[in-house]
Design a protein around this motif. Structure first.
Motif, PDB file in Angstrom:
ATOM      1  N   LEU A 166     -11.589 -11.297 -11.144  1.00  0.00           N
ATOM      2  CA  LEU A 166     -12.218 -10.221 -10.380  1.00  0.00           C
ATOM      3  C   LEU A 166     -11.326  -9.768  -9.228  1.00  0.00           C
ATOM      4  O   LEU A 166     -11.259  -8.574  -8.912  1.00  0.00           O
ATOM      5  N   ARG A 167     -10.648 -10.726  -8.615  1.00  0.00           N
ATOM      6  CA  ARG A 167      -9.715 -10.376  -7.542  1.00  0.00           C
ATOM      7  C   ARG A 167      -8.630  -9.443  -8.061  1.00  0.00           C
ATOM      8  O   ARG A 167      -8.316  -8.411  -7.459  1.00  0.00           O
ATOM      9  N   ASP A 168      -8.063  -9.796  -9.213  1.00  0.00           N
ATOM     10  CA  ASP A 168      -6.997  -8.970  -9.789  1.00  0.00           C
ATOM     11  C   ASP A 168      -7.522  -7.599 -10.216  1.00  0.00           C
ATOM     12  O   ASP A 168      -6.805  -6.597 -10.138  1.00  0.00           O
ATOM     13  N   LYS A 169      -8.781  -7.552 -10.654  1.00  0.00           N
ATOM     14  CA  LYS A 169      -9.365  -6.265 -11.039  1.00  0.00           C
ATOM     15  C   LYS A 169      -9.463  -5.337  -9.836  1.00  0.00           C
ATOM     16  O   LYS A 169      -9.135  -4.143  -9.924  1.00  0.00           O
ATOM     17  N   VAL A 170      -9.898  -5.865  -8.694  1.00  0.00           N
ATOM     18  CA  VAL A 170     -10.006  -5.046  -7.485  1.00  0.00           C
ATOM     19  C   VAL A 170      -8.625  -4.611  -7.014  1.00  0.00           C
ATOM     20  O   VAL A 170      -8.435  -3.458  -6.593  1.00  0.00           O
ATOM     21  N   LEU A 171      -7.648  -5.502  -7.079  1.00  0.00           N
ATOM     22  CA  LEU A 171      -6.284  -5.122  -6.701  1.00  0.00           C
ATOM     23  C   LEU A 171      -5.749  -4.030  -7.619  1.00  0.00           C
ATOM     24  O   LEU A 171      -5.041  -3.114  -7.172  1.00  0.00           O
ATOM     25  N   SER A 172      -6.110  -4.103  -8.892  1.00  0.00           N
ATOM     26  CA  SER A 172      -5.697  -3.067  -9.841  1.00  0.00           C
ATOM     27  C   SER A 172      -6.360  -1.733  -9.504  1.00  0.00           C
ATOM     28  O   SER A 172      -5.718  -0.676  -9.553  1.00  0.00           O
ATOM     29  N   ILE A 173      -7.647  -1.787  -9.154  1.00  0.00           N
ATOM     30  CA  ILE A 173      -8.353  -0.566  -8.739  1.00  0.00           C
ATOM     31  C   ILE A 173      -7.655   0.059  -7.545  1.00  0.00           C
ATOM     32  O   ILE A 173      -7.421   1.272  -7.502  1.00  0.00           O
ATOM     33  N   PHE A 174      -7.307  -0.778  -6.575  1.00  0.00           N
ATOM     34  CA  PHE A 174      -6.628  -0.265  -5.382  1.00  0.00           C
ATOM     35  C   PHE A 174      -5.288   0.369  -5.749  1.00  0.00           C
ATOM     36  O   PHE A 174      -4.951   1.466  -5.272  1.00  0.00           O
ATOM     37  N   GLN A 175      -4.518  -0.318  -6.601  1.00  0.00           N
ATOM     38  CA  GLN A 175      -3.184   0.193  -6.957  1.00  0.00           C
ATOM     39  C   GLN A 175      -3.271   1.526  -7.693  1.00  0.00           C
ATOM     40  O   GLN A 175      -2.467   2.434  -7.446  1.00  0.00           O
ATOM     41  N   ILE A 176      -4.233   1.651  -8.590  1.00  0.00           N
ATOM     42  CA  ILE A 176      -4.399   2.922  -9.312  1.00  0.00           C
ATOM     43  C   ILE A 176      -4.723   4.036  -8.320  1.00  0.00           C
ATOM     44  O   ILE A 176      -4.158   5.133  -8.384  1.00  0.00           O
ATOM     45  N   MET A 177      -5.608   3.744  -7.377  1.00  0.00           N
ATOM     46  CA  MET A 177      -5.965   4.751  -6.385  1.00  0.00           C
ATOM     47  C   MET A 177      -4.781   5.069  -5.472  1.00  0.00           C
ATOM     48  O   MET A 177      -4.582   6.213  -5.066  1.00  0.00           O
ATOM     49  N   TRP A 178      -3.986   4.058  -5.173  1.00  0.00           N
ATOM     50  CA  TRP A 178      -2.829   4.264  -4.285  1.00  0.00           C
ATOM     51  C   TRP A 178      -1.809   5.202  -4.929  1.00  0.00           C
ATOM     52  O   TRP A 178      -1.141   5.973  -4.238  1.00  0.00           O
ATOM     53  N   HIS A 179      -1.700   5.146  -6.247  1.00  0.00           N
ATOM     54  CA  HIS A 179      -0.712   5.974  -6.939  1.00  0.00           C
ATOM     55  C   HIS A 179      -1.285   7.305  -7.428  1.00  0.00           C
ATOM     56  O   HIS A 179      -0.575   8.074  -8.082  1.00  0.00           O
ATOM     57  N   ASP A 180      -2.559   7.570  -7.121  1.00  0.00           N
ATOM     58  CA  ASP A 180      -3.144   8.876  -7.421  1.00  0.00           C
ATOM     59  C   ASP A 180      -2.288   9.967  -6.769  1.00  0.00           C
ATOM     60  O   ASP A 180      -1.916   9.871  -5.599  1.00  0.00           O
ATOM     61  N   ASN A 181      -1.962  10.997  -7.544  1.00  0.00           N
ATOM     62  CA  ASN A 181      -1.172  12.098  -6.975  1.00  0.00           C
ATOM     63  C   ASN A 181      -1.824  13.459  -7.225  1.00  0.00           C
ATOM     64  O   ASN A 181      -1.181  14.494  -7.094  1.00  0.00           O
ATOM     65  N   VAL A 182      -3.107  13.433  -7.589  1.00  0.00           N
ATOM     66  CA  VAL A 182      -3.846  14.674  -7.835  1.00  0.00           C
ATOM     67  C   VAL A 182      -4.844  14.943  -6.711  1.00  0.00           C
ATOM     68  O   VAL A 182      -4.879  16.039  -6.146  1.00  0.00           O
ATOM     69  N   LYS A 183      -5.646  13.932  -6.378  1.00  0.00           N
ATOM     70  CA  LYS A 183      -6.683  14.104  -5.358  1.00  0.00           C
ATOM     71  C   LYS A 183      -6.336  13.428  -4.030  1.00  0.00           C
ATOM     72  O   LYS A 183      -7.136  13.456  -3.095  1.00  0.00           O
ATOM     73  N   THR A 184      -5.163  12.840  -3.953  1.00  0.00           N
ATOM     74  CA  THR A 184      -4.748  12.143  -2.733  1.00  0.00           C
ATOM     75  C   THR A 184      -4.061  13.090  -1.760  1.00  0.00           C
ATOM     76  O   THR A 184      -3.229  13.908  -2.152  1.00  0.00           O
ATOM     77  N   ARG A 185      -4.409  12.958  -0.496  1.00  0.00           N
ATOM     78  CA  ARG A 185      -3.660  13.577   0.600  1.00  0.00           C
ATOM     79  C   ARG A 185      -3.074  12.446   1.436  1.00  0.00           C
ATOM     80  O   ARG A 185      -3.736  11.433   1.686  1.00  0.00           O
ATOM     81  N   VAL A 186      -1.844  12.622   1.890  1.00  0.00           N
ATOM     82  CA  VAL A 186      -1.141  11.593   2.648  1.00  0.00           C
ATOM     83  C   VAL A 186      -1.022  12.034   4.099  1.00  0.00           C
ATOM     84  O   VAL A 186      -0.583  13.157   4.382  1.00  0.00           O
ATOM     85  N   LEU A 187      -1.406  11.142   5.017  1.00  0.00           N
ATOM     86  CA  LEU A 187      -1.330  11.451   6.440  1.00  0.00           C
ATOM     87  C   LEU A 187       0.133  11.541   6.873  1.00  0.00           C
ATOM     88  O   LEU A 187       0.942  10.649   6.600  1.00  0.00           O
ATOM     89  N   GLN A 188       0.471  12.628   7.565  1.00  0.00           N
ATOM     90  CA  GLN A 188       1.827  12.868   8.048  1.00  0.00           C
ATOM     91  C   GLN A 188       1.938  12.492   9.527  1.00  0.00           C
ATOM     92  O   GLN A 188       0.935  12.355  10.233  1.00  0.00           O
ATOM     93  N   ALA A 189       3.172  12.358   9.983  1.00  0.00           N
ATOM     94  CA  ALA A 189       3.409  11.992  11.382  1.00  0.00           C
ATOM     95  C   ALA A 189       2.865  13.040  12.347  1.00  0.00           C
ATOM     96  O   ALA A 189       2.500  12.721  13.479  1.00  0.00           O
ATOM     97  N   ASN A 190       2.786  14.290  11.892  1.00  0.00           N
ATOM     98  CA  ASN A 190       2.266  15.359  12.765  1.00  0.00           C
ATOM     99  C   ASN A 190       0.745  15.441  12.760  1.00  0.00           C
ATOM    100  O   ASN A 190       0.156  16.328  13.378  1.00  0.00           O
ATOM    101  N   GLY A 191       0.074  14.517  12.027  1.00  0.00           N
ATOM    102  CA  GLY A 191      -1.379  14.477  12.002  1.00  0.00           C
ATOM    103  C   GLY A 191      -2.019  15.223  10.847  1.00  0.00           C
ATOM    104  O   GLY A 191      -3.230  15.111  10.632  1.00  0.00           O
ATOM    105  N   SER A 192      -1.235  15.991  10.098  1.00  0.00           N
ATOM    106  CA  SER A 192      -1.792  16.731   8.960  1.00  0.00           C
ATOM    107  C   SER A 192      -1.866  15.827   7.734  1.00  0.00           C
ATOM    108  O   SER A 192      -1.203  14.791   7.651  1.00  0.00           O
ATOM    109  N   PHE A 193      -2.697  16.238   6.770  1.00  0.00           N
ATOM    110  CA  PHE A 193      -2.778  15.552   5.483  1.00  0.00           C
ATOM    111  C   PHE A 193      -2.186  16.475   4.424  1.00  0.00           C
ATOM    112  O   PHE A 193      -2.627  17.618   4.280  1.00  0.00           O
ATOM    113  N   GLU A 194      -1.213  15.978   3.688  1.00  0.00           N
ATOM    114  CA  GLU A 194      -0.538  16.794   2.680  1.00  0.00           C
ATOM    115  C   GLU A 194      -0.653  16.128   1.316  1.00  0.00           C
ATOM    116  O   GLU A 194      -0.606  14.904   1.196  1.00  0.00           O
ATOM    117  N   LYS A 195      -0.798  16.950   0.272  1.00  0.00           N
ATOM    118  CA  LYS A 195      -0.817  16.408  -1.091  1.00  0.00           C
ATOM    119  C   LYS A 195       0.565  15.886  -1.465  1.00  0.00           C
ATOM    120  O   LYS A 195       1.587  16.340  -0.940  1.00  0.00           O
TER     121      LYS A 195
END
Length: 714
Positions: A630-659
């Motif tokens: 179960l631990r590995d399953k949750v880590l896998s869920i996190f990793q998949i979400m971390w590598h999302d590049n469609v619905k993810t916005r990344v916080l920038q140093a200037n405070g904006s969120f960019e795809k």
């Protein structure tokens, strides 16, 4: 030595919240989303902002009124915050209406769905609406004059109203003002006789206003929307003898809170707008003008009229694990832990966990916390049935859950009526923990079955909120949960827990310890890292701890749906911190806390976000995943979400969120990936069921004429 308290290292909480709502607004603009879903996202931004004004802006206004001038982490006083957020909110409202008028309404028109204005109506349509007005609206409309003998009337929160400027037929002076509330009895949107043509109720009222003011000439009418201060101030002290009665009393008072925002139609004249602002006693900086229908939640009402499944997300139902069917449920959980990832895993096993316990003769007691439930909750029904079957049922109903107070008071009364022992929460604290304990007698022993979750026991929102839940019969967790309920319902101080961590205080200190351990590992050259997913980060002390981790070289990966007061990319402060935010079809609600621990990761789930209220002023639980699978399953869920590049916005140093930049990279939509995995599971299960049914169908019966050589039993 870096001073982590410097205001330049923090973002104002309210500005960060508005940035989150802007990310939701981006989904309304995204043409890759189905058209009706884009309209739904736009309506969500309206609902979000309304509630934000009712609570957060109202709270700042209260601080200003009592002279509170302490600065926040970003260095802003309440007055300065109000000035800043009024401007930013105004810009966001303008963008909402650009999306509506320039994108969504034209797109809906191209699909054949029209929202008409009174100027667009045919003679036949006007005749139809006149009959509707006379029969349905005229009897309930109450025009209210405003003069020396008739003061300005009370206008309820979240209502549409019409302001009217009039004069008598023979007078030259336009000195008469009246208002009337737009009735809700017939709904906001009215279907016209012609297919796929609709009109808003306020336009119908304005069309026939003259019939309400005979002998007067209407010079102008305008629609306006009122939002009031809806913050509920409960006196959690010994002077309040009955918290339930106090909540009920405060609910009545809340309805008459100060007007905190008003939105006018763009066509409103300056003289009428100023007059109404003065009568409403609202600050002019929080009076906004919009170019289009007021209160965008009308979109949700409108779309319910229309059957166009190809303009929505494809229907989706979560996976039902056959091992958690009612007849197998307790036996399955006795032999192993189960992790549920909603909505990809159905919420049905959680409901059936309680329903099965209610009917099971071996179950002795059920204990549960309820924070938000649906209007027709099957869980509440099952708890009542359990009590009627003679089981000991104890439920902590948090009646201070914001905007669910009235619903929770109703359920608390209903549960009491059915014989359930109801606790109304703790003084000074909200109980936000999500936990169920089922006590069952098995072979002359007592076994505890537990459900712990990150989300509410709401069978409706579980279909579109992402959450994680654990079903277990682990004896130590069971003992800890039993201790939790002793704390919540009685007088108990167990001194320690085997595995659980509880706020106030306990979760904060535990997370500090884990961060400090990662800092020590990084300094010793060991593997170090922090991965967390939650809804909001606004606790200044927790942010300082994360800054210290970054300063030590710990890689900090955060998935935060909403508020984050933390800044990234600050030299010597937050260079190793990366923040992602996912806004998509499902509302990201799960909370994951993971620490690398020199290559042997520790993973925890929790009901708590990293906000001061969750860590210091709420009862929250954080629990470990001991099972490696179960631990590995949750880590896998996190990793998949971390590598999302469609619905993810990344916080920038200037405070904006960019795809993310997707050039040359395969698209990865985490929510869509989980959805497709669920469909594969469901398909495999269906094939297995069909195979089993086929085997049973052709399995030889106990027939003496069937030879063993040709298919008899081995």
């Amino acid at each position: 030595m870096v001073d982590f308290k410097r205001t330049k290292y923090y973002v104002n909480r309210e500005i960060s919240w508005l940035a989150f709502n802007d990310r939701v607004l981006e989904e309304a603009r995204d043409v890759q989303n189905p058209l009706f879903e884009r309209a739904n996202f736009l309506a969500i931004t309206q609902k979000n902002m309304d509630e934000w004004f009712m609570v957060r802006v109202a709270s700042l206004q209260q601080q200003v009124m009592i002279g509170h001038d302490r600065v926040d982490a970003a260095g802003l006083t309440p007055t300065k915050q109000l000035d800043e957020i009024s401007k930013v909110a105004g810009g966001q409202i303008k963008k909402q209406y650009q999306v509506l008028t320039r994108s969504l309404l034209p797109a809906l028109r191209r699909e054949g769905f029209e929202l008409l204005h009174s100027d667009d109506l045919t003679a036949n349509q006007i005749q139809f609406l006149k009959r509707f007005f006379d029969q349905e609206l005229l009897p309930v409309l109450t025009p209210m004059a405003i003069d020396t003998t008739r003061p300005f009337p009370f206008l309820a929160n979240d209502t549409l109203n019409i302001g009217v400027r009039l004069k008598k037929s023979e007078d030259k002076l336009e000195k008469y003002i009246a208002v009337l509330q737009v009735p809700e009895t017939s709904g906001r949107v009215i279907a016209l006789p012609e297919k796929n043509q609709y009109i808003l109720i306020e336009d119908i009222v304005q069309l026939f206003l003259p019939s309400l003011f005979p002998g007067y000439v209407i010079r102008e009418s305008t629609v306006f929307h009122v939002i009031r201060d809806m913050e509920l101030d409960i006196a959690d002290d010994e002077d309040t003898p009955n918290i339930l009665q106090d909540v009920q009393s405060k609910l009545q008072e809340r309805e008459r809170g100060r007007v905190i925002r008003v939105i006018f139609s763009r066509t409103t004249s300056s003289s009428l707008r100023i007059k109404l602002i003065k009568l409403l006693h609202v600050d002019e900086s929080r009076a906004y003008m919009v170019n289009g229908p007021i209160d965008l939640t009308f979109l949700n009402v409108w779309l319910k009229f229309i059957q166009a499944p190809d303009l929505k997300f494809p229907p989706f139902k979560g996976y039902n694990n056959p091992n958690l069917a009612p007849d197998k449920l307790f036996n399955s959980i006795k032999h192993q832990d189960y992790l549920l990832h909603h909505p990809y895993d159905s919420f049905k096993p959680v409901i059936e966990f309680i329903q099965t316990a209610a009917k099971d003769d071996q179950v002795l007691a059920i204990k549960m916390t309820l924070y938000r439930v649906s209007g027709k909750s099957p869980i509440v029904k099952a708890l009542g049935e359990a009590a009627q079957h003679g089981k000991q049922v104890t439920v902590l109903v948090e009646i201070k859950a914001r905007f669910d107070e009235e619903n929770n008071v109703h359920w608390a009364r209903e549960l009491e009526r059915q014989g359930v022992h109801v606790v109304y929460g703790l003084r000074g604290l909200k109980t936000h923990a999500k936990v169920v304990l089922v006590v069952r007698r098995e072979d002359d022993t007592i076994r505890r079955y537990v459900h712990l979750g990150t989300g509410n026991y709401n069978d409706v929102t579980a279909n579109f909120y992402t959450d994680l839940g654990l079903l277990t019969s682990d004896s130590e967790l069971g003992a800890d949960v039993a201790s939790i309920f002793n704390i919540l319902t009685g007088y108990s101080d167990p001194g320690y827990f085997h595995q659980l961590h509880m706020s106030p205080d306990g979760i904060r200190e535990f997370i500090y310890e884990q961060i400090d351990n990662e800092i020590a590992n990084a300094k010793a050259g060991k593997v170090a890292g922090i991965k967390m997913k939650f809804n909001s980060l606004s606790d200044e002390r927790m942010i300082r701890h994360l800054y210290q981790a970054s300063q030590a070289g710990v890689k900090v990966s955060l998935i935060i749906r909403g508020i984050t007061m933390l800044k990234v990319g600050i030299p010597e402060v937050s260079e190793t911190i990366e923040v992602h935010s996912i806004v998509g079809r499902f509302l990201e609600h799960s909370r994951i806390y993971s620490f690398e621990n020199d290559g042997n990761p520790k993973v925890y789930l929790s009901s708590a976000d990293l906000m001061t209220r969750n860590l210091d002023r709420r009862v929250e639980l954080l629990f470990p995943l001991k099972n490696d699978r179960l631990r590995d399953k949750v880590l896998s869920i996190f990793q998949i979400m971390w590598h999302d590049n469609v619905k993810t916005r990344v916080l920038q140093a200037n405070g904006s969120f960019e795809k993310k930049d997707r050039r040359g990279v395969m698209a990865l939509d985490a929510q869509e990936m989980f959805t497709q995995d669920t469909l594969v599971q469901q398909n495999n299960q269906m094939k297995q069921e069909q195979l089993t049914a086929t085997k049973q169908r052709f399995e030889p019966l106990n027939n003496p004429f069937i030879s063993e050589e040709y298919g008899g039993e081995e």
